[in-house]
Design an enzyme around this catalytic site. Structure first.
Site, PDB file in Angstrom:
ATOM      1  N   ASP A   1       0.851  -1.192   0.000  1.00 38.34           N
ATOM      2  CA  ASP A   1       0.000   0.000   0.000  1.00 38.34           C
ATOM      3  C   ASP A   1       0.893   1.252   0.000  1.00 38.34           C
ATOM      4  O   ASP A   1       1.785   1.379   0.852  1.00 38.34           O
ATOM      5  CB  ASP A   1      -0.860  -0.047   1.274  1.00 38.34           C
ATOM      6  CG  ASP A   1      -1.979   0.963   1.277  1.00 38.34           C
ATOM      7  OD1 ASP A   1      -2.428   1.369   0.188  1.00 38.34           O
ATOM      8  OD2 ASP A   1      -2.423   1.347   2.394  1.00 38.34           O
TER       9      ASP A   1
ATOM     10  N   GLY B   1      -7.942   8.368   6.839  1.00 36.08           N
ATOM     11  CA  GLY B   1      -8.126   8.669   8.255  1.00 36.08           C
ATOM     12  C   GLY B   1      -9.584   8.738   8.679  1.00 36.08           C
ATOM     13  O   GLY B   1     -10.494   8.420   7.909  1.00 36.08           O
TER      14      GLY B   1
HETATM   15  P1  13P Z   1      -9.061   4.754   5.324  1.00 32.89           P
HETATM   16  O1  13P Z   1      -8.206   5.607   6.194  1.00 32.89           O
HETATM   17  O2  13P Z   1     -10.290   5.485   4.892  1.00 32.89           O
HETATM   18  O3  13P Z   1      -9.384   3.441   5.945  1.00 32.89           O
HETATM   19  O4  13P Z   1      -8.230   4.454   3.969  1.00 32.89           O
HETATM   20  C1  13P Z   1      -7.279   3.423   3.942  1.00 32.89           C
HETATM   21  C2  13P Z   1      -6.457   3.464   2.696  1.00 32.89           C
HETATM   22  O5  13P Z   1      -6.748   4.119   1.730  1.00 32.89           O
HETATM   23  C3  13P Z   1      -5.237   2.641   2.684  1.00 32.89           C
HETATM   24  O6  13P Z   1      -4.480   2.850   1.517  1.00 32.89           O
HETATM   25  O1  G3H Z   2      -3.351   4.859   3.616  1.00 35.40           O
HETATM   26  C1  G3H Z   2      -2.696   4.594   4.614  1.00 35.40           C
HETATM   27  C2  G3H Z   2      -3.056   3.396   5.417  1.00 35.40           C
HETATM   28  O2  G3H Z   2      -4.143   3.671   6.256  1.00 35.40           O
HETATM   29  C3  G3H Z   2      -1.863   2.888   6.160  1.00 35.40           C
HETATM   30  O3  G3H Z   2      -1.546   3.719   7.221  1.00 35.40           O
HETATM   31  O4  G3H Z   2       0.892   4.223   6.930  1.00 35.40           O
HETATM   32  O5  G3H Z   2      -0.233   4.384   9.182  1.00 35.40           O
HETATM   33  O6  G3H Z   2       0.195   2.154   8.141  1.00 35.40           O
HETATM   34  P1  G3H Z   2      -0.071   3.622   7.911  1.00 35.40           P
HETATM   35 ZN    ZN Z   3      -4.564   4.810   0.735  1.00 37.14          ZN
END
Ligand code: 13P
Ligand code: G3H
Ligand code: ZN
Length: 311
Positions: free
Chosen positions: A82, A181
């Site tokens: 991600d 978030g």
């Molecule tokens: P949320 O913060 O809305 O759960 O989004 C998560 C996300 O896009 C991770 O890449």
């Molecule tokens: O988009 C971000 C995800 O919610 C992951 O968050 O970088 O705090 O693990 P993080």
């Molecule tokens: Zn994201």
């Protein structure tokens, strides 16, 4: 069943008018809660790992836990990086067994984003790994000060064809009003997504999988439970579930959810400690926390994503 890419999942999701949930994972209980829910719902799954998650848990631990979940559930699971922000982190995840990576070049110029994304695609495709790119910037609520600024952050449909052609990406994350978030909209603000932009992009990229980041609904019951048990969260507003259902029926094939998992887990643990202030065995409070994750994910799969019974 080995770990799979998202290629088949997206093809079936596009044709079937549903979306695959991409859930962020950081530890064993989160992985177990998500995969147990998907198994009961007979749904494919994407488990995604951020740079922060890799730093917290270490790549090898998450990979081994996911391999254990695959062995335990026999589900088709795609393991995805991600928000990779460099070629190096994408390479490290590809070399380390991930079947999908996101290269998030959205902070760069259009030209530099294409260049970086193309480089990752070349490396990934040679190794059978798929790539998600991103065009447009997901805003924080404070960012959108007026309509023209707001428009400037959304994905510009006139750029998508060139981006996809020049990079060779397998899916594209777009900005249509979601954000990361728990605080996606200001208190009193009506949540709004730019389905008109999604529609334009879909026409320009027929049969191409679109990704929505920042798609937690920020379930009010969890925020209330946190605050009823000593938490101090201000008003938090997420993406309404009916909008996500609408998106899932369209070209959106991957919907990213992290904040809702965090809220479910924290709400459960806070409640547990309020009710059992003398307990200190982590298994006691992590058991209901894992069950809360499972319940949340089952509900998302069944009622929001629509991917139940699609194996
Ligand atoms: P949320 O913060 O809305 O759960 O989004 C998560 C996300 O896009 C991770 O890449
Ligand atoms: O988009 C971000 C995800 O919610 C992951 O968050 O970088 O705090 O693990 P993080
Ligand atoms: Zn994201």
């Amino acid at each position: 069943m080995p770990i799979v890419t998202s290629k088949e999942m997206f093809k079936k999701a596009y044709e079937g008018g549903y979306a695959i949930g991409a859930f962020n994972v950081n530890n064993m209980e989160i992985i177990q809660g998500i995969t147990e829910a998907a198994m009961e719902e007979k749904s494919p799954l994407i488990l995604q790992v951020s740079a922060g998650a890799r730093k917290y848990a270490k790549h090898v631990y998450l990979m081994k836990l996911i391999e254990a979940a695959v062995a335990d559930t026999d589900l088709p699971i795609c393991v995805h990086l991600d928000h990779g922000d460099s070629f190096e982190i994408c390479k490290s995840c590809i070399d380390g067994g991930f079947t999908s990576v996101m290269i998030d070049g959205s902070k760069h110029s259009f030209k530099d984003n294409i260049e970086l994304t193309r480089r990752v695609v070349e490396y990934a495709h040679e190794r059978g790994v798929v790539v998600e790119g991103e065009l447009g910037k997901l805003a924080g609520i404070e960012d959108a000060v007026n309509v023209s600024d707001e428009d400037a952050q959304f994905t510009d449909p006139s750029e998508v064809q060139e981006f996809v052609e020049k990079t060779g990406v397998d899916s594209l994350a777009i900005a249509i009003g979601t954000s990361h978030g728990a605080y996606k909209f200001k208190p009193g603000q009506t949540p709004r997504l730019r389905f008109d932009i999604l529609e334009k992009i879909t026409q320009l990229l027929p049969n191409f999988p679109i990704v929505l980041h920042g798609a937690s609904s920020v379930i009010p019951e969890f925020v209330e439970q946190i605050n009823a048990n000593g938490g101090k969260m201000p008003d938090a507003i997420g993406i309404p579930e009916d909008m996500l259902r609408q998106a899932a029926k369209s070209a959106v094939c991957k919907i990213n959810i992290d904040s809702d998992l965090r809220l479910a887990m924290t709400a459960s643990i806070r409640k547990y400690f309020n009710e059992h202030p003398d307990h200190f065995d982590p298994r006691q409070y992590l058991t209901p926390a894992r069950a809360a994750i499972k319940g949340l994910v089952a509900n998302k799969i069944r009622n929001v994503l629509g991917s139940s019974n699609t194996l």
